[in-house]
Design a protein around this motif. Structure first.
Motif, short mmCIF file in Angstrom:
data_model
loop_
_atom_site.label_atom_id
_atom_site.label_comp_id
_atom_site.label_asym_id
_atom_site.label_seq_id
_atom_site.Cartn_x
_atom_site.Cartn_y
_atom_site.Cartn_z
N CYS A 56 0.30 23.93 1.11
CA CYS A 56 0.02 23.12 2.30
C CYS A 56 -1.20 23.65 3.04
CB CYS A 56 1.24 23.11 3.23
SG CYS A 56 2.63 22.13 2.63
N ASP A 60 -4.68 21.74 3.82
CA ASP A 60 -5.23 21.63 5.17
C ASP A 60 -6.67 22.10 5.23
OD1 ASP A 60 -2.90 20.63 6.31
OD2 ASP A 60 -2.15 22.60 6.93
N GLN A 210 7.01 23.96 13.60
CA GLN A 210 6.13 22.96 12.99
C GLN A 210 4.77 23.53 12.62
OE1 GLN A 210 6.57 18.87 14.85
NE2 GLN A 210 7.60 20.09 16.43
N SER A 220 -0.55 22.60 9.24
CA SER A 220 -0.58 21.41 10.08
C SER A 220 0.81 20.81 10.21
CB SER A 220 -1.53 20.36 9.50
OG SER A 220 -1.02 19.83 8.29
N ARG A 221 1.08 20.21 11.36
CA ARG A 221 2.37 19.56 11.58
C ARG A 221 2.63 18.49 10.52
NH1 ARG A 221 4.54 19.81 17.00
NH2 ARG A 221 3.39 21.32 18.26
N ARG A 222 1.57 17.81 10.12
CA ARG A 222 1.72 16.74 9.13
C ARG A 222 2.21 17.29 7.79
NH1 ARG A 222 -2.21 13.87 5.57
NH2 ARG A 222 -3.77 15.37 6.25
N ARG A 223 1.63 18.42 7.36
CA ARG A 223 2.05 18.99 6.08
C ARG A 223 3.47 19.55 6.16
NH1 ARG A 223 -1.49 16.54 2.88
NH2 ARG A 223 -3.63 17.23 3.24
N CYS A 226 5.81 16.58 5.92
CA CYS A 226 5.88 16.04 4.56
C CYS A 226 6.68 16.95 3.64
CB CYS A 226 4.47 15.87 3.99
SG CYS A 226 3.54 14.48 4.67
#
Length: 318
Positions: A56, A60, A210, A220-223, A226
């Motif tokens: 991750c 990023d 997170q 990242s929060r997104r990774r 996911c």
């Protein structure tokens, strides 16, 4: 049940350690003896979740493409394979253990032991036939994790351990570790990492937060989001789901309106009782480690679900 009662409950279970954080603070700490807190020990397949975090981070930083990218970009031999489906394998399918390789981790074909006895682990994995179309079924496979470690080496230009030191262990203040490597010097992606229990707790806390640690966004929060979402149902007889090298499940809750209720959580899981549980709703991280082994007819108790989870979902709390 309060911490004193929990101590009495876990004492006979021969755990190496049991650590529980709640809302950012250490709420419970149990060690088998005075040495365990400072000793590194094998975390076995919890290594997979650590590797997931490194993948991750590499995504990023733009060192790796997104999860939909093809694994054949790193292993051209996949394009030359007679089975053209191998060209379709993506990074995400490697992360969700759904690449489709015919593999039995410990029984039957004994693919895992055979891999570790081969002169080139990565080549051994890539040469395995496919049993399923990529992306259709989760099949537990430490060989796929070795492919991910090899991909990280290609993408970053450094060893997996060095990448971890720079971008994960260093920021978390993890100063001591040991990590096995294959005959080509690629650190093991599916097992082989040794850490201290408190450092496992830091790793879980990073995910609870997170990806943020001391005001720095390490992942990242997104990774993070996911990676811990269930992508596929877990391979039977395991229950729950599987994300990017993380297991997912839920705890039943007492319903107040007659409707089914549950608290979701995700966790890293290693052979012989190594666990890192992350419960976002309860704002809690639980680390359990042990080194005793029991046969199939005498399995170890599910310490988390039997002793700890009921406290975390109770109105009275821990």
């Amino acid at each position: 049940m309060k911490p004193t009662s929990l101590t009495a409950a876990v004492a006979p279970l021969n755990l190496r350690s049991c650590l529980i954080s709640l809302r950012g603070g250490l709420r419970f700490e149990h060690y088998r003896d005075g040495r365990t807190a400072s000793e590194m020990a094998k975390i076995n397949s919890c290594t997979k979740s650590v590797l997931s975090s490194l993948i991750c981070i590499a995504m990023d930083k733009g060192l790796l493409p997104g999860p939909a990218a093809g694994a054949a970009g790193f292993f051209p031999q996949l394009r030359r394979d007679m089975d053209k489906r191998k060209q379709e394998i993506t990074l995400e399918q490697l992360l969700t253990l759904s690449a489709g390789f015919r593999w039995t981790e410990f029984g039957g074909l004994n693919s895992f032991p055979k891999m570790t006895r081969s002169p080139n682990w990565v080549e051994y994995v890539l040469e395995q036939p496919l049993a399923d179309d990529p992306g259709t079924r989760m099949e537990y496979n430490s060989g796929v994790s070795q492919l991910l470690s090899a991909i990280l080496v290609q993408a970053s230009g450094m060893t997996t351990a060095r990448f971890a030191e720079q971008y994960l262990f260093g920021p978390l203040g993890i100063t001591e570790y040991q990590w096995e490597a294959d005959p080509q010097g690629i650190h093991t992606g599916g097992f082989g990492l040794k850490l201290r229990p408190a450092d496992l707790l830091k790793f879980g806390q990073l995910y609870l937060q997170q990806g943020n640690w001391e005001k720095t966004q390490i992942i990242s929060r997104r990774r993070v989001a996911c990676s811990v979402q269930p992508a596929l149902a877990a391979e039977p007889p395991r229950h729950g789901g599987y994300g990017w090298h993380w297991w997912t499940d839920s705890i039943p809750l007492r319903s107040t309106n007659g409707e089914p209720a549950a608290m979701d959580y995700y966790y890293a899981r290693g052979y012989a009782g190594q666990f890192v549980y992350v419960l976002p709703e309860a704002q809690s991280v639980v680390v359990l480690t042990r080194d005793s082994k029991r046969g199939k007819n005498n399995p170890p108790p599910d310490v988390f679900r039997e002793h700890i989870a009921p406290l975390l979902v109770s109105p009275d709390g821990l």
